[in-house]
Design a protein around this motif. Sequence first.
Motif, mmCIF file in Angstrom:
data_model
loop_
_atom_site.group_PDB
_atom_site.id
_atom_site.type_symbol
_atom_site.label_atom_id
_atom_site.label_comp_id
_atom_site.label_asym_id
_atom_site.label_seq_id
_atom_site.Cartn_x
_atom_site.Cartn_y
_atom_site.Cartn_z
ATOM 1 N N ILE A 20 20.693 -40.079 -15.391
ATOM 2 C CA ILE A 20 19.648 -41.056 -15.695
ATOM 3 C C ILE A 20 18.354 -40.279 -15.935
ATOM 4 N N PRO A 21 17.692 -40.475 -17.052
ATOM 5 C CA PRO A 21 16.490 -39.693 -17.367
ATOM 6 C C PRO A 21 15.474 -39.719 -16.228
ATOM 7 N N GLY A 22 15.077 -38.543 -15.792
ATOM 8 C CA GLY A 22 14.047 -38.430 -14.767
ATOM 9 C C GLY A 22 14.528 -38.632 -13.341
ATOM 10 N N ALA A 23 15.787 -38.932 -13.136
ATOM 11 C CA ALA A 23 16.291 -39.183 -11.782
ATOM 12 C C ALA A 23 16.612 -37.868 -11.077
ATOM 13 N N MET A 24 16.074 -37.719 -9.883
ATOM 14 C CA MET A 24 16.340 -36.539 -9.049
ATOM 15 C C MET A 24 17.208 -37.000 -7.883
ATOM 16 N N VAL A 25 18.469 -36.583 -7.879
ATOM 17 C CA VAL A 25 19.457 -37.068 -6.926
ATOM 18 C C VAL A 25 19.601 -36.086 -5.766
ATOM 19 N N SER A 26 19.633 -36.615 -4.543
ATOM 20 C CA SER A 26 19.918 -35.808 -3.359
ATOM 21 C C SER A 26 20.962 -36.537 -2.520
#
Length: 378
Positions: free
Chosen positions: A197-203
């Motif tokens: 997803i554009p711009g999504a930073m997943v942790s």
Amino acid sequence: MFLLPFHVVGCTHEANPADLVGRVRLSHERLTGALAELQRRNVSAVIVSTCHRTELYWWGDGELHEWFAELLRDGRTDDLKFERADADLAVRHLFAVAAGMKSARFGEPEILGQIRRAWMLAQSAGTSRGPIDGAFRQAIDAARHIRADMGTDADASLGELVHERLSAQLGNPSRVLVLGSGDAARGVLQVLRTRPIPGAMVSVTSRTDTRAATLAAAYQCPVVPWGDREGAIRSADAVVFAVHVTSPLVSAGFEDTLPTRYTSAVWIDLGVPAAVHSAFAAPQVDLVTLAALETQRGAEVHRAQWRALHEARHRRAAVALQQELARYARATHRHHLGARLGALEEQALAVATSDESAPVDEMVRKVTRLVLRELSRA
């Protein structure tokens, strides 16, 4: 299959509400206490206690159904429903449970580790010995074969549904936190990685930090220590709860600690039972339950695809289960036969030496009849 003195009785999600089963799960202290009591009774037994099932497996002629029922009730008035199986049906049940075929999410892999840990705990307590030890050893081995045949891919449709919801609501940039390290979490992370997803930073975070670290490395995302999860939940723009819990991770009142937001955060709760308390309500959070997620626009197409995959996995698993049960039956037959060979040899020797004056061919016929008669009983 032999009519083995093998039994199982349990309280599971298949016959009871999931939250009720979660509440009667045995703590480590109660579990070790129950095993100590069984050891004092000289009973061969293993107790499996997870979020979705608490079951007693035992070997022998003793009756433990009511004892186990009282152990789980522990003074409660809950209307618990118990299921039981004996002999070959108990063996089939154990093999199917270990392979994830009776899990709330078909094929989930965590149960195999839980079965192994329950068996090892029983070994430490001195209650897993003799035939029941062999049954659990073969069940764990069989589960690996069954899972290999059924396929272990996570339920991709669930990840697709989460991705669809997040894509519709997240801005750019955004912070996404995934809680869990099981099949559901992997399914979500897989889709988020293959279709970013554009711009999504997943942790990711998990109750076991080492498992979270392994998952984070596999999907190339940062890991959040479990002890820091509440702060990470508060600051995230999206939270996906993909954990199995006995009580909610987020309780009513947690909303009072949330920061003011200009746009609502989206929380997706995939937990069974729910990870977010039913009384939780916050204007700055859009809480999406699993039921709501599955009824969103386009879900029926995903569900149709999932059903086809699910049915195919069921068929493969059923065939593999039958093969493993046949293998266990053969091994059990050989074990029972081997245990009788020593006695059979002594009987044959006694017949052969009973009359030293008798003709050799007559002695051969007597010994042959004895061997055939004993083998026919095996």
